[in-house]
Design a protein around this motif. Structure first.
Motif, short mmCIF file in Angstrom:
data_model
loop_
_atom_site.label_atom_id
_atom_site.label_comp_id
_atom_site.label_asym_id
_atom_site.label_seq_id
_atom_site.Cartn_x
_atom_site.Cartn_y
_atom_site.Cartn_z
N HIS A 157 0.86 -1.19 0.00
CA HIS A 157 0.00 0.00 0.00
C HIS A 157 0.89 1.24 0.00
CE1 HIS A 157 -2.88 3.00 1.47
NE2 HIS A 157 -3.84 2.17 1.12
N ALA A 158 0.50 2.22 -0.79
CA ALA A 158 1.37 3.38 -1.02
C ALA A 158 1.62 4.21 0.23
CB ALA A 158 0.75 4.27 -2.10
N TRP A 159 0.73 4.13 1.20
CA TRP A 159 0.89 5.01 2.37
C TRP A 159 1.08 4.22 3.66
CZ3 TRP A 159 2.25 9.81 2.80
CH2 TRP A 159 2.01 10.52 3.98
N SER A 183 1.60 7.65 8.27
CA SER A 183 1.54 6.35 7.58
C SER A 183 0.53 5.42 8.22
CB SER A 183 2.91 5.67 7.57
OG SER A 183 3.87 6.50 7.00
N HIS A 213 4.39 -5.44 -4.68
CA HIS A 213 5.02 -4.15 -5.00
C HIS A 213 4.01 -3.33 -5.77
CE1 HIS A 213 8.27 -1.36 -5.71
NE2 HIS A 213 8.08 -1.41 -7.01
N VAL A 215 3.17 0.40 -8.05
CA VAL A 215 3.68 1.59 -8.75
C VAL A 215 2.50 2.46 -9.16
CG1 VAL A 215 5.80 0.55 -9.62
CG2 VAL A 215 3.70 0.36 -10.95
N GLY A 216 2.76 3.76 -9.24
CA GLY A 216 1.77 4.69 -9.77
C GLY A 216 0.64 4.99 -8.81
N PRO A 217 -0.27 5.86 -9.23
CA PRO A 217 -1.34 6.31 -8.33
C PRO A 217 -2.27 5.19 -7.90
CG PRO A 217 -1.71 7.10 -10.57
CD PRO A 217 -0.33 6.54 -10.54
N HIS A 218 -2.41 4.17 -8.70
CA HIS A 218 -3.29 3.07 -8.32
C HIS A 218 -2.52 1.96 -7.61
CE1 HIS A 218 -6.49 5.02 -10.47
NE2 HIS A 218 -5.62 5.24 -11.44
N PHE A 220 -0.71 -0.35 -8.53
CA PHE A 220 -0.98 -1.70 -9.03
C PHE A 220 -0.34 -1.92 -10.39
CE2 PHE A 220 -3.22 -5.01 -11.27
CZ PHE A 220 -3.29 -6.00 -10.30
N LEU A 262 9.74 -2.81 2.50
CA LEU A 262 8.46 -2.24 2.10
C LEU A 262 8.58 -0.73 2.13
CD1 LEU A 262 5.95 -4.36 4.19
CD2 LEU A 262 6.21 -4.39 1.72
N ASN A 263 8.01 -0.08 1.13
CA ASN A 263 8.01 1.39 1.07
C ASN A 263 6.58 1.89 0.99
OD1 ASN A 263 10.82 1.49 0.90
ND2 ASN A 263 10.74 1.14 -1.30
N PRO A 264 6.08 2.53 1.99
CA PRO A 264 6.64 2.76 3.32
C PRO A 264 6.61 1.47 4.15
CG PRO A 264 4.74 4.19 2.87
CD PRO A 264 4.76 3.15 1.82
N PRO A 265 7.28 1.50 5.30
CA PRO A 265 7.21 0.33 6.18
C PRO A 265 5.82 0.18 6.78
CG PRO A 265 8.31 2.16 7.29
CD PRO A 265 8.09 2.59 5.87
N LYS A 267 4.32 0.34 9.47
CA LYS A 267 4.43 0.86 10.83
C LYS A 267 3.21 0.52 11.68
CE LYS A 267 6.05 5.38 12.46
NZ LYS A 267 6.27 6.75 11.97
N LEU B 34 -8.53 8.55 -4.74
CA LEU B 34 -7.39 7.73 -4.33
C LEU B 34 -7.35 7.61 -2.82
CD1 LEU B 34 -4.57 9.22 -6.61
CD2 LEU B 34 -5.80 7.08 -6.95
N GLY B 36 -6.41 6.62 0.47
CA GLY B 36 -5.23 5.88 0.92
C GLY B 36 -4.04 6.11 0.02
N TYR B 41 0.57 12.33 -3.21
CA TYR B 41 0.50 13.53 -4.05
C TYR B 41 0.29 14.78 -3.20
CZ TYR B 41 0.38 9.69 -7.13
OH TYR B 41 0.73 8.51 -7.75
N SER B 82 8.17 5.87 -7.13
CA SER B 82 7.91 4.48 -7.53
C SER B 82 8.80 4.06 -8.70
CB SER B 82 6.43 4.27 -7.87
OG SER B 82 6.05 5.09 -8.93
N LEU B 102 4.23 5.09 -16.54
CA LEU B 102 4.32 6.25 -15.67
C LEU B 102 5.38 7.16 -16.25
CD1 LEU B 102 4.61 4.43 -12.20
CD2 LEU B 102 2.53 5.40 -13.19
N PHE B 109 2.74 14.72 -13.76
CA PHE B 109 3.02 13.31 -13.54
C PHE B 109 1.87 12.54 -14.18
CE2 PHE B 109 2.21 9.57 -10.70
CZ PHE B 109 3.26 8.80 -11.15
N ALA B 170 9.92 5.68 4.78
CA ALA B 170 9.70 4.67 3.76
C ALA B 170 11.01 4.11 3.21
CB ALA B 170 8.87 5.25 2.63
#
Lengths: 299, 281
Positions: A157-159, A183, A213, A215-218, A220, A262-265, A267, B34, B36, B41, B82, B102, B109, B170
């Motif tokens: 998850h991105a956050w 996070s 892993h 990538v990108g806004p989704h 996925f 993991l990015n981010p960890p 936590k 989006l 979560g 951004y 990413s 991307l 972006f 991260a």
């Protein structure tokens, strides 16, 4: 900054043994946390079946049902699945099955059905069972639920680092974004809200096609999904999540050919143990039972 | 009237047809789209997102998202978080995976995603990327702080630019508090040097004022590396070497170095570049 600050160096001091911070923050094998409540170990069952997915990657219902039965039986120590489920729910219960509807990797219907079937067989009336994600806070059946069963796929998850069982309860609050700070560090507090606390009877972390892993806004890409063909099942959501993260981290190491934290960890899983005492994330305090297919098990 | 590069795309292509009106999001409602994922951004200077989804019977949807990040630094930052490869097939830097492109260019972006991917959808994803790339006529420089990274043995794929402390967590967890005071008025970049087994990590933070940098250094020393009172580079518990120096508005820290000399040389090289640039960045 007057409170006690936890730093990377504290982990490094005890870098020989595997533990929470290793998997969740540093991706090393260092230990610093060990102050979970009590000495009892949390049992987590990992069941895998190489026939769990069809040629298109869909979940095979009969195989999933068998996997879930084996896992719940091993988790409860009962002789068969029905006896096992009867220890979890009964005729007087109203059951909310908290699913996950994220478009790219939702909880498979086969898993929802497998849970629902056994809940009915354990004696719960059909009108007292509901399955939802987005409406968890407002659904009439969830509002009067006496028991919750929590199920979702594991993904990065991105956050928050990972989309976890702990995080899956974020739909029980009116304003999920209020929990996004740092996070998503304090997601475990949701589990202590009056309409949630003490109701969870089972956690099923779907590891059929985890996302390791993003990538990108989704966050996925199908390139980063793999057919692990497993379910992780337990009473302690922190222990189940922490075990899932260890598998994700191992997969990342295998795929990228190097340590890739993991990015981010994650936590919020660490803090669910050390700050909120919701469960145990320390592998030393987790009894992991593995059943079934072992190829590529990564743990 | 806001004109997004999305408007340069055709309404239909190879059987895919844009479904409905474009959706537009700003800082107040990005969560609606989006949930979560918005924080990434928002932690930069995000202004506007225009989203368009294309559908074709029997094929996956193709989702086009163009983020106006307000400036090229933040467009690069969002992209860098990413990035796994160093490529420039589109824009000023791009990453292509199965069914996904991307890239960043000027203040934008761009993300184009087909899921699940198919050969037909993959081809259209690439066409959309090319059309958007061509529609953004200008390029703008990446963050100047990147110029302070010594190039020798730098792993370019690993460069991450950010302005929020969560991203330090991260990529290199230091502490559960923001001991380096990273925030809206700072610029930070983290990168790896060397290869697996000999890797070290370099972190640069550029503050608004000299005093801000000095205060961050003092907190770093107090909470993380008190041995800095004696030396700029010290050996830590796992046998590796860590160090930190501050000068002007710049704080530089090195971690995981196999020996003192390598860590010291890298720090020296950073500040040589900083001074050569008139202590600007």
């Amino acid at each position: 900054m007057t409170q006690r600050i936890i730093t990377r160096r504290q982990f490094l001091k005890t870098s020989a043994s595997a533990t929470i911070a290793g998997a969740l923050l540093l991706d090393s094998r260092g230990s610093v946390f060990g102050f979970g409540e009590g000495d009892a170990r949390s049992r987590v069952v990992l069941v895998r079946d190489e026939n769990a997915l069809d040629d298109l990657g869909g979940a095979r219902e009969a195989v999933i049902q068998d996997m879930l039965d084996r896992a719940v039986t091993a988790l409860t120590g009962k002789s068969d699945a029905l006896a096992a489920w009867r220890t979890l729910v009964g005729p007087k219960d109203v059951v909310g099955i908290k699913s996950n509807a994220w478009g790219y990797l939702p909880t498979p219907e086969a898993v929802e059905k497998a849970i629902e079937l056994r809940v009915i067989e354990a004696g719960v009336a059909e009108e007292n069972i509901a399955i939802t994600d987005q409406e968890a806070r407002t659904h009439p059946t969830f509002k009067r639920a006496t028991a919750l069963i929590n199920t979702r796929p594991l993904r990065t998850h991105a956050w928050s680092g990972v989309g976890s069982l702990i995080k899956n309860y974020i739909m029980f609050v009116e304003r999920p974004s209020a929990y996004h700070g740092d996070s998503c560090a304090d997601l475990a507090t949701i589990w202590k809200l009056p309409h949630v606390a003490g109701k969870t009877r089972l956690n099923v972390l779907v590891m059929l096609t985890p996302l390791f892993h993003g990538v990108g806004p989704h966050h996925f890409s199908s390139e980063f999904v793999w057919g692990y063909r497993g379910l992780l099942v337990g009473f302690d959501p922190v222990a189940v999540d922490a075990t899932g993260v260890r598998i994700l981290v191992a997969k990342r190491r295998e795929h990228f050919g190097e340590d890739r934290p993991l990015n981010p960890p994650a936590k919020h899983i660490q803090l669910a143990d050390t700050r909120h005492h919701l469960g145990s994330a320390d592998p030393e305090k987790i009894e992991l039972i593995t059943l079934g297919w072992r190829e590529g098990i990564l743990i | 009237m806001y004109q997004s590069p999305v408007s340069s795309l055709p309404v239909s292509l190879e059987g895919w047809v844009a479904s409905g009106k474009d959706s537009v999001y700003d800082r107040t409602n990005l969560y609606d789209y989006l949930d979560g994922g918005a924080e990434l951004y928002l932690s930069f200077g995000f202004r506007t997102l225009v989203n368009r989804t294309y559908s074709r019977l029997g094929q996956p949807d193709i989702v086009v998202d163009v983020f106006d990040m307000g400036g090229s630094k933040d467009a690069f930052g969002a992209f860098s978080l990413s990035r796994e490869t160093v490529a420039r097939e589109f824009g000023q830097g791009s990453q292509c995976t199965e069914g996904s492109v991307l890239f960043w260019k000027d203040r934008y972006f761009v993300s184009i995603l087909a899921s699940p991917q198919s050969p037909e959808a993959n081809a259209v994803v690439l066409t959309f990327a090319r059309l958007i790339d061509e529609s953004i006529e200008t390029e703008s420089p990446p963050p100047e702080i990147l110029g302070l990274l010594p190039p020798d043995s730098l792993d370019e794929r690993s460069i991450r630019y950010f302005r929020h402390p969560a991203w330090l967590d991260a990529y290199y967890f230091l502490a559960d508090e923001n001991i380096l005071h990273i925030g809206d008025t700072t610029e930070a970049v983290i990168a790896r040097y060397g290869s697996q087994g000999e890797r070290l990590v370099l972190l640069l933070v550029l503050y608004a004022k000299d005093g801000d940098a000095r205060r961050a250094y003092e907190d770093f020393k107090r909470y993380y590396l008190p041995e800095l009172s004696q030396n700029a580079v010290v050996r830590v518990e796992d046998g590796t070497w860590s160090g930190c120096k501050v000068e002007g508005r710049l704080l530089a820290a090195v971690f995981d170095a196999a020996d003192n000399g390598r860590a010291s040389a890298l720090l020296q090289s950073v500040f040589d570049r900083y001074r050569a640039n008139g202590r600007r960045s």
